[in-house]
Design an enzyme around this catalytic site. Sequence first.
Site, PDB file in Angstrom:
ATOM      1  N   LEU A  11       0.855  -1.203   0.000  1.00 32.45           N
ATOM      2  CA  LEU A  11       0.000   0.000   0.000  1.00 32.45           C
ATOM      3  C   LEU A  11       0.885   1.245   0.000  1.00 32.45           C
ATOM      4  CD1 LEU A  11      -2.983   0.936   0.131  1.00 32.45           C
ATOM      5  CD2 LEU A  11      -2.779   0.950   2.617  1.00 32.45           C
ATOM      6  N   VAL A 132       5.754  -2.374 -17.335  1.00 36.67           N
ATOM      7  CA  VAL A 132       6.534  -1.681 -18.377  1.00 36.67           C
ATOM      8  C   VAL A 132       5.850  -0.372 -18.733  1.00 36.67           C
ATOM      9  CG1 VAL A 132       7.496  -1.802 -20.713  1.00 36.67           C
ATOM     10  CG2 VAL A 132       7.337  -3.873 -19.332  1.00 36.67           C
ATOM     11  N   LYS A 205      12.575  -3.938 -18.146  1.00 33.30           N
ATOM     12  CA  LYS A 205      11.409  -3.634 -18.986  1.00 33.30           C
ATOM     13  C   LYS A 205      11.685  -4.019 -20.442  1.00 33.30           C
ATOM     14  CE  LYS A 205      10.022   0.095 -15.904  1.00 33.30           C
ATOM     15  NZ  LYS A 205      10.303   1.487 -15.535  1.00 33.30           N
TER      16      LYS A 205
HETATM   17  N1  LIG Z   1       6.341   3.900  -8.120  1.00 27.93           N
HETATM   18  C1  LIG Z   1       6.108   3.802  -9.428  1.00 27.93           C
HETATM   19  O1  LIG Z   1       5.929   4.812 -10.133  1.00 27.93           O
HETATM   20  C2  LIG Z   1       6.051   2.464 -10.079  1.00 27.93           C
HETATM   21  C3  LIG Z   1       6.280   1.305  -9.367  1.00 27.93           C
HETATM   22  N2  LIG Z   1       6.195   0.091  -9.986  1.00 27.93           N
HETATM   23  C4  LIG Z   1       6.398  -1.140  -9.234  1.00 27.93           C
HETATM   24  O2  LIG Z   1       5.315  -1.265  -8.313  1.00 27.93           O
HETATM   25  C5  LIG Z   1       5.754  -1.925  -7.129  1.00 27.93           C
HETATM   26  C6  LIG Z   1       5.447  -1.048  -5.919  1.00 27.93           C
HETATM   27  O3  LIG Z   1       6.134   0.174  -6.036  1.00 27.93           O
HETATM   28  P1  LIG Z   1       5.832   1.394  -5.040  1.00 27.93           P
HETATM   29  O4  LIG Z   1       4.390   1.485  -4.776  1.00 27.93           O
HETATM   30  O5  LIG Z   1       6.533   2.554  -5.638  1.00 27.93           O
HETATM   31  O6  LIG Z   1       6.598   0.916  -3.734  1.00 27.93           O
HETATM   32  P2  LIG Z   1       6.504   1.519  -2.249  1.00 27.93           P
HETATM   33  O7  LIG Z   1       7.818   1.305  -1.631  1.00 27.93           O
HETATM   34  O8  LIG Z   1       5.919   2.894  -2.284  1.00 27.93           O
HETATM   35  O9  LIG Z   1       5.421   0.574  -1.540  1.00 27.93           O
HETATM   36  C7  LIG Z   1       5.668  -0.770  -1.205  1.00 27.93           C
HETATM   37  C8  LIG Z   1       4.536  -1.264  -0.309  1.00 27.93           C
HETATM   38  O10 LIG Z   1       4.690  -2.640  -0.066  1.00 27.93           O
HETATM   39  C9  LIG Z   1       4.764  -2.890   1.336  1.00 27.93           C
HETATM   40  N3  LIG Z   1       5.795  -3.900   1.511  1.00 27.93           N
HETATM   41  C10 LIG Z   1       7.026  -3.923   0.968  1.00 27.93           C
HETATM   42  N4  LIG Z   1       7.695  -5.035   1.356  1.00 27.93           N
HETATM   43  C11 LIG Z   1       6.860  -5.711   2.163  1.00 27.93           C
HETATM   44  C12 LIG Z   1       6.971  -6.924   2.887  1.00 27.93           C
HETATM   45  N5  LIG Z   1       8.078  -7.661   2.848  1.00 27.93           N
HETATM   46  N6  LIG Z   1       5.902  -7.329   3.617  1.00 27.93           N
HETATM   47  C13 LIG Z   1       4.784  -6.587   3.670  1.00 27.93           C
HETATM   48  N7  LIG Z   1       4.611  -5.423   2.997  1.00 27.93           N
HETATM   49  C14 LIG Z   1       5.640  -5.002   2.265  1.00 27.93           C
HETATM   50  C15 LIG Z   1       5.138  -1.579   1.992  1.00 27.93           C
HETATM   51  O11 LIG Z   1       4.591  -1.562   3.298  1.00 27.93           O
HETATM   52  P3  LIG Z   1       4.690  -0.260   4.269  1.00 27.93           P
HETATM   53  O12 LIG Z   1       3.877   0.805   3.595  1.00 27.93           O
HETATM   54  O13 LIG Z   1       4.100  -0.693   5.552  1.00 27.93           O
HETATM   55  O14 LIG Z   1       6.148   0.081   4.339  1.00 27.93           O
HETATM   56  C16 LIG Z   1       4.475  -0.574   1.045  1.00 27.93           C
HETATM   57  O15 LIG Z   1       3.139  -0.379   1.407  1.00 27.93           O
HETATM   58  C17 LIG Z   1       7.241  -2.213  -7.346  1.00 27.93           C
HETATM   59  O16 LIG Z   1       7.371  -3.496  -7.883  1.00 27.93           O
HETATM   60  C18 LIG Z   1       7.648  -1.165  -8.378  1.00 27.93           C
HETATM   61  O17 LIG Z   1       8.760  -1.562  -9.150  1.00 27.93           O
HETATM   62  C19 LIG Z   1       5.875  -0.022 -11.321  1.00 27.93           C
HETATM   63  C20 LIG Z   1       5.643   1.093 -12.060  1.00 27.93           C
HETATM   64  C21 LIG Z   1       5.740   2.419 -11.507  1.00 27.93           C
HETATM   65  N1  LIG Z   2      11.316   3.585 -11.047  1.00 28.20           N
HETATM   66  C1  LIG Z   2      10.539   3.380 -12.228  1.00 28.20           C
HETATM   67  C2  LIG Z   2       9.096   3.323 -11.862  1.00 28.20           C
HETATM   68  C3  LIG Z   2       8.303   2.741 -12.939  1.00 28.20           C
HETATM   69  O1  LIG Z   2       8.513   1.646 -13.429  1.00 28.20           O
HETATM   70  C4  LIG Z   2      10.773   4.530 -13.192  1.00 28.20           C
HETATM   71  O2  LIG Z   2      11.395   5.513 -12.787  1.00 28.20           O
HETATM   72  O3  LIG Z   2      10.372   4.409 -14.347  1.00 28.20           O
HETATM   73 NA    NA Z   3       2.268  -0.170 -19.145  1.00 32.47          NA
END
Ligand SMILES: NC(=O)C1=CN([C@@H]2O[C@H](COP(=O)(O)OP(=O)(O)OC[C@H]3O[C@@H](n4cnc5c(N)ncnc54)[C@H](OP(=O)(O)O)[C@@H]3O)[C@@H](O)[C@H]2O)C=CC1
Ligand SMILES: N[C@@H](CC=O)C(=O)O
Ligand code: NA
Length: 432
Positions: A11, A132, A205
């Site tokens: 989240l 991607v 990607k």
């Molecule tokens: N940010 C972006 O623009 C993009 C991200 N992604 C992908 O999406 C995914 C999420 O990214 P993002 O939302 O930025 O990441 P964040 O670090 O913002 O969020 C990660 C979430 O996962 C929870 N979490 C992480 N590890 C654990 C664990 N071991 N057990 C339980 N909960 C866990 C964290 O909990 P808590 O909040 O309690 O710390 C947090 O809520 C990644 O794979 C990223 O590569 C893909 C495209 C774009």
């Molecule tokens: N860290 C990545 C997030 C999306 O995949 C980026 O900067 O493009």
């Molecule tokens: Na996409």
Amino acid sequence: MKAIHVGLLGLGTVGSGVVKIIEDHQDKLMHQVGCPVQVKKVLVKNIEKDRQVHISKEMLTTNVEDVINNPDIDVVIEVMGGVEETRQHLVDALKAKKHVVTANKDLMAVYGTELLSIATENGCDLFYEASVAGGIPILRSLVDGLASDRITKMMGIVNGTTNFILTKMTKLGSAYDEVLKEAQDLGYAESDPTSDVEGLDAARKMAILARLGFSMHVDLEDVSVKGISSVTDDDISYSKRLGYTMKLIGIAQRENGKIEVAVEPTLLPETHPLAAVNDEFNAVYVYGEAVGETMFYGPGAGSLPTATAVVSDLVGVMKNMRLGVNGRSAVAPQFEKQLKSPEHIYAQHFLRISAKDQVGAFSNITSLFSERGVSFEKILQLPIKNSNLAEIVIVTHKAAQSDFEEILQRLNDLPVVEEVKSTYRVEGNGSI
Ligand SMILES: NC(=O)C1=CN([C@@H]2O[C@H](COP(=O)(O)OP(=O)(O)OC[C@H]3O[C@@H](n4cnc5c(N)ncnc54)[C@H](OP(=O)(O)O)[C@@H]3O)[C@@H](O)[C@H]2O)C=CC1
Ligand SMILES: N[C@@H](CC=O)C(=O)O
Ligand code: NA
């Protein structure tokens, strides 16, 4: 009308966006799938943390079993990141007959083939559009929109963080570390931004794109990778002076059944369509034998854009549920993978050389190139203040990678050469 129940793993930036879109766009979702969509349980690390969306504490858990083995949950959305532990969670979820949507390119680049086959064996969908180019529907376009064509080239800006950094360095002269921090604060960067700046995120990607575009089993190790951490202000200003824009570009091309996949900082003519893609925006150019040139543009990172792709995948799963056709979309690769060797990879190159400012130095350098049959498109020579050195900046015509590497090695051994300061690939002169 039974609601579809969703469990979230994570989240953070993306997970919060998913919750928000499911709430805010409920009417549209209901219209498309004919039933309400509800988030039932959310796995987080720290239940006490402040959240970007309003969510009751009872919905949060730190026990993954509450999501992946919850009999009330139909679809698991994985937005927590990570590879080994997360792979196991998704294997368990699929074996428990949950459909899965993920944004995780780190995972899909390494374990995508395995997970897709486990999904098929269990009659489940596994969709990963957000992995991607964030909000751009590029995977769907390759798999469905261009299903009838043979793709020969893909070229893209697929990392928002590095595009944001290079844009600010080029347009505002901002310092690298400052802009990286800004990209982190805006939620674009990975939790460890090394994978962004060293090109690994883009390589993951590109491996996924090449797999789908060329229907081959492309491994992450097949992608040659160079990041932007060593790009200097001088490199950017010399490129500008010669009419180029620096971008971190992923290239995947196929010729006579053999492919090349690479990620590297690349100079593009300022008039090139990808040169106009700025800030955190992404774009993927796709060339198909029948369709010709197509280009897909949009936000590649950030909460709501990425969550849009995730929730659209969720809609895909739900539509399949209504039709009873889940787990049938993974297609085995059509071709055996064959990689191009360096003799068959052709590109133009930019070089910055500091050399002794003396008679014969220039011809020593140029003869190394002409001996390998490599000619110059552009050349610039400037004295370096308060020294007996000159800066020579060259853009070659297309050369085989093997020849270019040999030239580089011999340049470094040349007594008149003080240092080869930097080299970059140049793309897009003449055609895209
Ligand atoms: N940010 C972006 O623009 C993009 C991200 N992604 C992908 O999406 C995914 C999420 O990214 P993002 O939302 O930025 O990441 P964040 O670090 O913002 O969020 C990660 C979430 O996962 C929870 N979490 C992480 N590890 C654990 C664990 N071991 N057990 C339980 N909960 C866990 C964290 O909990 P808590 O909040 O309690 O710390 C947090 O809520 C990644 O794979 C990223 O590569 C893909 C495209 C774009
Ligand atoms: N860290 C990545 C997030 C999306 O995949 C980026 O900067 O493009
Ligand atoms: Na996409």
